[in-house]
Design an enzyme around this catalytic site. Structure first.
Site, PDB file in Angstrom:
ATOM      1  CG  ASN A  19      -1.132   9.300 -18.378  1.00 37.88           C
ATOM      2  OD1 ASN A  19      -0.993   9.848 -17.424  1.00 37.88           O
ATOM      3  ND2 ASN A  19      -2.556   9.616 -19.040  1.00 37.88           N
ATOM      4  CB  CYS A  81      -0.314  15.246 -15.180  1.00 36.81           C
ATOM      5  SG  CYS A  81      -0.337  13.826 -16.080  1.00 36.81           S
ATOM      6  CD  GLU A 207      -5.934  11.400 -15.578  1.00 32.78           C
ATOM      7  OE1 GLU A 207      -5.024  12.455 -15.542  1.00 32.78           O
ATOM      8  OE2 GLU A 207      -5.303  10.180 -16.197  1.00 32.78           O
ATOM      9  CB  CYS A 217      -2.865   7.776 -13.025  1.00 32.82           C
ATOM     10  SG  CYS A 217      -3.172   9.141 -11.976  1.00 32.82           S
TER      11      CYS A 217
END
Length: 278
Positions: A19, A81, A207, A217
């Site tokens: 990510n 996040c 996402e 994630c």
């Protein structure tokens, strides 16, 4: 690529289990300087730096605190996040905003304890309590066993599948992400399947805000961990193996009231490079 007033802006590129993010020092460049089109341009994979999101970090409201502001790659602002929070913790320590042994990380979803003092380079994020995942009456497709909705700063739909390798993440994920039963703004979609043991699971994520698959994630891993425990098929603490091949560790305890508390997300937070926008 971006507005001329952003030329020369220093950036950091960071990754958290695949990510990836463009990180900015909020003392040098603030969100007010950036239009949604600028965020989109920098995050574009083939014509920009390339990232799942753009993150500003700056000193927080109290001594030793850090403020994080997160934008998805489509330019929309998101409350939280998890992987960006891990990267923010690492970069804040690197820039001297806060002590790596412990800091308060202020986000749009709340303030959390975090730290980046492990010898293996991983960062740790202590999240707020999570309500028990709620079953969702969504028609299941081939290879799908059950689904639940859970809020970990942002909403996540967790779908138990036989094999994540067989999932059409972009196609099926897009359909579920926009399903009215996930709420008015939709949800991230996390497909999970058994791994090598009850404490190891595999996950792939569609996402929202990226509108496609991301390699990992963080909040989705937490949501998946809580759902697996709620279904009594996963054992906390557990490791979620992401599509990048890197693991995210989730620790939590279920209370008699049904809440999941003392939640820790542990994962990679690595600086890839430092540069400037030209």
């Amino acid at each position: 690529m971006v507005g001329p007033d952003l030329t020369g802006t220093p950036i950091y590129k960071m990754t958290a289990s695949g990510n990836d993010f463009v990180m900015l020092d909020g003392r040098v460049s603030s969100p007010d300087d950036w239009a949604a089109s600028d965020v989109q341009a920098v995050c574009a994979r083939r014509t920009g730096v390339g990232a799942d999101g753009l993150v500003f970090i700056m000193p927080g409201s109290t001594s030793g605190a850090v403020r994080m502001i997160y934008f998805n790659s489509d330019g929309s602002r998101a409350a939280l996040c998890g992987n960006a929070a891990l990267c923010s913790t690492r970069l804040a320590s690197h820039l001297g905003f806060a002590n790596s042994l412990g800091m308060k990380l202020e986000t749009d979803a709340g303030t959390y304890d975090s730290r980046a003092a492990r010898e293996d380079g991983q960062a740790e994020l202590h999240l707020s309590a999570v309500a028990a995942p709620v079953p969702v009456d969504i028609p299941l497709g081939p290879g799908e066993a059950r689904a639940a909705l859970v809020l970990v700063g942002v909403p996540h739909l967790v779908v138990l599948v036989d094999d994540v390798a067989q999932v059409d993440v972009d196609g099926r994920g897009r359909s579920l992400r926009n399903d009215r039963r996930t709420g008015p703004e939709g949800a991230n979609v996390n497909f999970v399947a058994p791994g090598a043991s009850p404490s190891e699971w595999r996950m792939r994520t569609y996402e929202r805000g990226v509108e496609g698959e991301t390699l990992a994630c963080g909040t989705g891993a937490v949501g998946a961990g809580c759902a697996l425990a709620e279904w009594e098929i996963g054992v906390l603490p557990l490791t979620i193996w992401t599509e990048s091949g890197r693991g995210l560790d989730v620790r939590a305890q279920k209370t008699p009231s049904g809440l999941y508390e003392d939640i820790w997300l542990v994962g990679e937070a690595r600086i890839v490079f430092r540069g400037v926008i030209i």
